[in-house]
Write a protein that holds these residues in place. Structure first.
Motif, PDB file in Angstrom:
ATOM      1  N   MET A 150       0.821  -1.206   0.000  1.00 14.85           N
ATOM      2  CA  MET A 150       0.000   0.000   0.000  1.00 14.85           C
ATOM      3  C   MET A 150       0.859   1.262   0.000  1.00 14.85           C
ATOM      4  N   THR A 151       1.951   1.264   0.775  1.00  7.93           N
ATOM      5  CA  THR A 151       2.822   2.446   0.777  1.00  7.93           C
ATOM      6  C   THR A 151       3.491   2.649  -0.576  1.00  7.93           C
ATOM      7  N   ALA A 152       3.737   1.544  -1.289  1.00  6.03           N
ATOM      8  CA  ALA A 152       4.320   1.670  -2.630  1.00  6.03           C
ATOM      9  C   ALA A 152       3.284   2.082  -3.657  1.00  6.03           C
ATOM     10  N   LYS A 153       2.020   1.679  -3.436  1.00  2.00           N
ATOM     11  CA  LYS A 153       0.977   1.930  -4.433  1.00  2.00           C
ATOM     12  C   LYS A 153       0.294   3.261  -4.210  1.00  2.00           C
ATOM     13  N   ARG A 154       0.095   3.654  -2.962  1.00  5.09           N
ATOM     14  CA  ARG A 154      -0.636   4.892  -2.646  1.00  5.09           C
ATOM     15  C   ARG A 154       0.309   5.878  -1.966  1.00  5.09           C
ATOM     16  N   ASN A 546      11.034 -14.983 -10.159  1.00 12.83           N
ATOM     17  CA  ASN A 546      10.844 -14.334 -11.465  1.00 12.83           C
ATOM     18  C   ASN A 546       9.978 -13.082 -11.332  1.00 12.83           C
ATOM     19  N   ALA A 547       8.869 -13.225 -10.536  1.00 16.96           N
ATOM     20  CA  ALA A 547       7.981 -12.072 -10.358  1.00 16.96           C
ATOM     21  C   ALA A 547       8.706 -10.929  -9.658  1.00 16.96           C
ATOM     22  N   GLU A 548       9.474 -11.270  -8.588  1.00 15.01           N
ATOM     23  CA  GLU A 548      10.214 -10.224  -7.878  1.00 15.01           C
ATOM     24  C   GLU A 548      11.300  -9.616  -8.768  1.00 15.01           C
ATOM     25  N   THR A 549      11.917 -10.465  -9.620  1.00 15.88           N
ATOM     26  CA  THR A 549      12.933  -9.942 -10.547  1.00 15.88           C
ATOM     27  C   THR A 549      12.318  -8.955 -11.524  1.00 15.88           C
ATOM     28  N   ASP A 552      11.665  -5.802  -9.645  1.00 17.65           N
ATOM     29  CA  ASP A 552      12.909  -5.079  -9.364  1.00 17.65           C
ATOM     30  C   ASP A 552      13.452  -4.412 -10.620  1.00 17.65           C
ATOM     31  N   VAL A 553      13.364  -5.129 -11.748  1.00 23.68           N
ATOM     32  CA  VAL A 553      13.817  -4.535 -13.013  1.00 23.68           C
ATOM     33  C   VAL A 553      13.005  -3.281 -13.324  1.00 23.68           C
ATOM     34  N   PHE A 554      11.665  -3.383 -13.103  1.00 20.76           N
ATOM     35  CA  PHE A 554      10.828  -2.199 -13.331  1.00 20.76           C
ATOM     36  C   PHE A 554      11.226  -1.060 -12.401  1.00 20.76           C
ATOM     37  N   LYS A 555      11.460  -1.377 -11.105  1.00 16.93           N
ATOM     38  CA  LYS A 555      11.794  -0.315 -10.149  1.00 16.93           C
ATOM     39  C   LYS A 555      13.106   0.362 -10.523  1.00 16.93           C
ATOM     40  N   LYS A 556      14.100  -0.443 -10.949  1.00 20.91           N
ATOM     41  CA  LYS A 556      15.375   0.158 -11.349  1.00 20.91           C
ATOM     42  C   LYS A 556      15.194   1.059 -12.568  1.00 20.91           C
ATOM     43  N   VAL A 781       2.514  -2.895 -14.521  1.00 25.54           N
ATOM     44  CA  VAL A 781       3.136  -2.672 -13.211  1.00 25.54           C
ATOM     45  C   VAL A 781       2.227  -3.184 -12.099  1.00 25.54           C
ATOM     46  N   GLN A 782       0.943  -2.860 -12.182  1.00 28.08           N
ATOM     47  CA  GLN A 782       0.004  -3.369 -11.174  1.00 28.08           C
ATOM     48  C   GLN A 782      -0.062  -4.889 -11.197  1.00 28.08           C
ATOM     49  N   GLU A 783       0.043  -5.472 -12.399  1.00 31.39           N
ATOM     50  CA  GLU A 783       0.046  -6.940 -12.506  1.00 31.39           C
ATOM     51  C   GLU A 783       1.306  -7.510 -11.865  1.00 31.39           C
ATOM     52  N   TYR A 784       2.480  -6.831 -12.038  1.00 30.00           N
ATOM     53  CA  TYR A 784       3.706  -7.276 -11.376  1.00 30.00           C
ATOM     54  C   TYR A 784       3.517  -7.308  -9.868  1.00 30.00           C
ATOM     55  N   GLU A 785       2.973  -6.223  -9.297  1.00 33.41           N
ATOM     56  CA  GLU A 785       2.778  -6.160  -7.851  1.00 33.41           C
ATOM     57  C   GLU A 785       1.794  -7.226  -7.383  1.00 33.41           C
ATOM     58  N   ARG A 786       0.727  -7.425  -8.179  1.00 33.18           N
ATOM     59  CA  ARG A 786      -0.254  -8.445  -7.799  1.00 33.18           C
ATOM     60  C   ARG A 786       0.366  -9.842  -7.850  1.00 33.18           C
TER      61      ARG A 786
END
Length: 821
Positions: A150-154, A546-549, A552-556, A781-786
């Motif tokens: 939630m802190t990352a999304k909102r 894989n999902a976390e990777t 992380d790639v998106f965040k970088k 991005v939302q799908e990655y987080e989900r």
């Protein structure tokens, strides 16, 4: 202070697990409320638990929170929803999740403000999780993942790292004052705490001295205990100076009138600020509403995509079923064809047997016919011989002899064919005889092979008879050994007891064996389930990694893009999420590129103009406006008795100042009176290459113009020439002008090149931004987080299942080992 809307308790267990709030919601909606519980029903526990949402880890009535609640089996979650604003309705939820660690009590703290009907309101917080068709309390890892997501999304969701920061956040941003709740804790510290709290405040002075003044002192920063009373005492004498104060009052009234004016001004300002705040709140509400609608539409789109995927899977399944049905039909047809083929083959065999039988009958009939013909031929031959013997040799005899020879040849041919048929039949019979002989030899061989085992069986029969006799002797010896009195007792009488005992032992053994089989089967099933869960857990670990990777790639990439945007425009340095201002960033890029391109075009035009002057006039020693005509002048100089430019004429006469009177000297050619028409004709022939109109005058006309004191068309100002036409009359000024425009051209060129670099940098950054948006749309991005949250939940569930199966296998092995003993 905001009013309480809702209170939610989840997994609040107390009194050693005898009493609990599994997942309860208390509705207040900003009104006063009362909670009625019997004596010992947990009123103090309720108050202490609710206070944790504002004062985490606070004690009440001398009881620590870790002693009040049972936190060994999981964390306790408590949340309070506060009403921040009525119109439009806006809430803030304060959540505290209490749990035990190796060092004692610890907690996660979470604050989130939101509008009405928000998808992440207090009743949507996942304090409980579905498990096996039931609901269980979320563990601290799951609720921590939710708070972090939630802190990352909102941007308005916060998770303070310390209790001090948490209290400061509530007091600063939401006006939830910690000291007021400390008073509430003090009042509820014991039964009848309200009455005891006011016991020492029965008079007005006691109320001021013991309650109101200490409360004011606590609310005033920098005050110590009793300081207010000391100040009051120190200023006591000043109340007696009434007359002095009246003068001051009059003076202050004048000041007050001025202050009233300021008050009115600031009242207007405050009204405008309130209107602005209301408009800002309304805009913010619309912004939140648009974001919510966007998220809802994104969810609907994801649902539609999932439905489309499901439909595609169903379609593939139906195609597979259709293919399977076709294959089954073809197999059925193949089976039918095979059956028909077998029937046809049987018919063929039967017909072949019939053909063979018919052939045998046919040849038998032919043989009988040949035999009959043979017999008839022999009879006729005997008859003819007899006739020959009677009649002797004659002509008829010769004829008969010829007939005899012909019949003999026919008979020989017939007998030759019959001999061949009989030889063929004989060969076939010999082959059948050989086959029968081979079969007979095989039967003899099998008989010989069976003779050996028969002999062995006879030998074993003799051995078994001897073993039976030995066992009879052993039985007699055993009877003597087992029976106490062999003469009276018998083995048969004791056998019933032995049989019953043996039956009981066998039954017990059978039960244990059956139990061991059941345990072994259960162990095997649990082992297979354990292996299956282990394989699934490995896949889940891989999927989670894989999902976390991906995330992380998106965040970088997102962080890199934010850095580049901040370096490009400082106002974008405050961005935390590029999707919040995606459209404005794209529009800004387009505007900047268009603006810089326009500036580059302007600089390019200036550069072309400056360098055109340089290219045109760099080789001229005396200025002449039309470069092409200046070159022709040098070529034609020998063709005319006099041919010079107007500027050259002025320089030769020392009349530089006359350029202001007659402005066309820079495009004037001077020749003799007789050659004016010739020069004019030659210029008309090359007029298509001329840059400026050229004036051709005679030397007499030039002299007349040079002696004029008034400019041509002075009243109308008919001719406005470029400034450098005037300035370049002087040769030194002409050289300076060429150097100046060359430097100016270099400056404009440098400026234009720098502008092109800016355009390229902006284009590169725009390309990077658009590529990032295309590669990582908001839905992705939302799908990655989900997916990360889903894979983490899946890993936790599989780990729990794996531990359960492992425990079951160990218990089964222990039980089997005990039964084996």
């Amino acid at each position: 202070m905001p009013a309480i809307s809702k209170i939610r308790f989840t997994n609040v267990v107390y009194e050693d697990g005898n009493k609990r709030y599994n997942d309860e919601m208390f509705q207040f909606d900003g009104h006063n409320g009362a909670i009625l519980l019997e004596n010992g029903g947990g009123k103090t526990v309720f108050i202490q638990t609710a206070i944790q949402a504002v004062l985490p880890h606070s004690d009440l009535a001398g009881r620590k929170m870790k002693d009040t609640l049972s936190l060994e089996n999981g964390p306790a979650h408590l949340a309070i929803e506060w009403i921040l604003n009525e119109r439009p309705r806006r809430y803030v939820v304060t959540c505290v999740s209490l749990f035990l660690t190796a060092t004692g009590l610890d907690s996660y703290r979470y604050v989130y403000d939101y509008p009405a009907l928000d998808a992440d309101a207090i009743d949507q917080i996942p304090f409980v999780k579905p498990s096996g068709g039931k609901l269980r309390s979320a563990d601290k890892g799951e609720i921590y993942d939710y708070y972090q997501s939630m802190t990352a999304k909102r941007m308005n969701a916060k998770m303070p790292s310390s209790i001090k920061e948490y209290k400061q956040l509530l007091e600063k941003d939401y006006h939830i004052i910690a000291t007021e709740w400390e008073r509430i804790a003090k009042i509820n510290g014991s039964e009848g705490g309200v009455e005891s709290f006011f016991d020492d405040c029965k008079t007005t002075s006691q109320l001021f001295d013991r309650l109101l003044i200490p409360t004011v002192e606590d609310a005033m920063s920098g005050y110590e205990q009793g300081e207010f009373a000391e100040i009051f005492e120190s200023h006591r004498d000043s109340f007696k100076k009434y007359k002095e104060l009246r003068e001051k009052i009059e003076e202050n009234q004048k000041i007050l009138s001025e202050l009233d004016h300021y008050v009115h001004v600031f009242a207007d300002l405050d009204a405008k600020q309130q209107e602005y705040a209301a408009s800002q709140a309304e805009a913010k509400a619309y912004w939140f509403l648009s974001n919510e609608q966007k998220e809802e539409e994104s969810l609907k789109l994801a649902e539609h995509r999932q439905q489309m995927t499901a439909c595609e899977q169903k379609l593939l399944l139906l195609i597979q079923k259709r293919d399977a049905l076709n294959i089954a039909k073809q197999k059925q047809e193949q089976s039918t064809l095979k059956t028909k083929l077998n029937l046809v083959e049987e018919d063929v065999e039967r017909i072949e047997v019939q053909v063979q039988t018919t052939k045998q009958l046919y040849y038998s009939l032919r043989l009988a016919a040949y035999k009959q013909q043979w017999q008839q031929a022999e009879e006729r031959m005997n008859y003819l011989k007899h006739e020959l013997e009677q009649f002797g040799s004659s002509k008829e005899e010769d004829e008969l002899q010829a007939l005899w020879s012909g019949n003999g040849g026919q008979i020989k041919s017939l007998f030759t064919s019959m001999e061949l048929a009989w030889q063929t039949e004989e060969e076939r019979l010999k082959q059948e005889e050989t086959s029968y002989q081979h079969t007979l030899d095989l039967e003899h061989t099998v008989l010989k092979e069976l003779a050996g085992p028969l002999e062995n069986l006879n030998t074993q029969l003799i051995e078994h008879k001897s073993i039976i006799d030995a066992r009879e002797k052993d039985r007699e010896n055993l009877r003597k050994q087992v029976l106490a009195n062999p003469a009276v007792e018998s083995m048969e009488g004791s056998l019933r007891d032995w049989i019953q005992r043996d039956q009981k032992l066998d039954d017990s053994n059978v039960r244990l064996l059956q139990r061991n089989k059941d345990l072994a089967a259960e162990k095997e099933a649990n082992s297979r389930a354990f292996d299956l869960v282990s394989d699934r857990l490995k896949m889940a670990y891989t999927d989670r990694a894989n999902a976390e990777t991906d995330l992380d790639v998106f965040k970088k990439a997102h962080h890199t893009l934010l850095s580049e945007l901040a370096a490009y425009r400082s106002s974008w340095g405050r961005l935390t999420f590029v999707y919040d201002k995606q459209s404005s960033i794209e529009e800004q890029f387009r505007d900047d590129i268009e603006k810089r391109r326009q500036e580059r075009e302007d600089d390019l035009l200036k550069e072309r103009l400056a360098f055109r002057y340089i290219d045109d006039y760099k080789n001229q020693m005396t200025f002449f406006a039309d470069v092409y005509v200046a070159g022709l002048q040098e070529k034609w100089k020998n063709q005319f008795s006099l041919l010079e430019s107007g500027i050259h004429y002025l320089q030769g006469q020392g009349l530089h100042h006359l350029v202001k009177i007659h402005p066309l000297w820079s495009i004037t050619l001077i020749t003799t009176e007789e050659e004016v028409s010739l020069l004019a004709n030659k210029l008309r022939q090359v007029s298509e290459d001329m840059q400026f109109p050229i004036q051709v005058i005679s030397s007499q006309e030039a002299s007349r113009l040079a002696n004029m004191d008034m400019p041509m068309a002075a009243n109308e100002k008919a001719w406005i020439e470029p400034q450098h036409w005037r300035d370049n009359v002087d040769g030194a000024l002409f050289e300076d002008w060429k150097q100046t425009i060359y430097r100016k051209g270099l400056e404009v060129q440098s400026k234009r090149l720098a502008k092109e670099q800016d355009i390229q940098m902006t284009l590169d950054l725009q390309t990077t931004f658009l590529r990032f948006i295309a590669l990582y749309p908001l839905e992705v991005v939302q799908e990655y987080e989900r997916q990360v949250a889903q894979k983490r939940d899946e890993v936790r569930s599989l780990e729990s299942q794996q531990e359960q199966y492992k425990k079951s296998v160990k218990e089964a092995e222990l039980s089997i080992e005990q039964h084996s003993k």
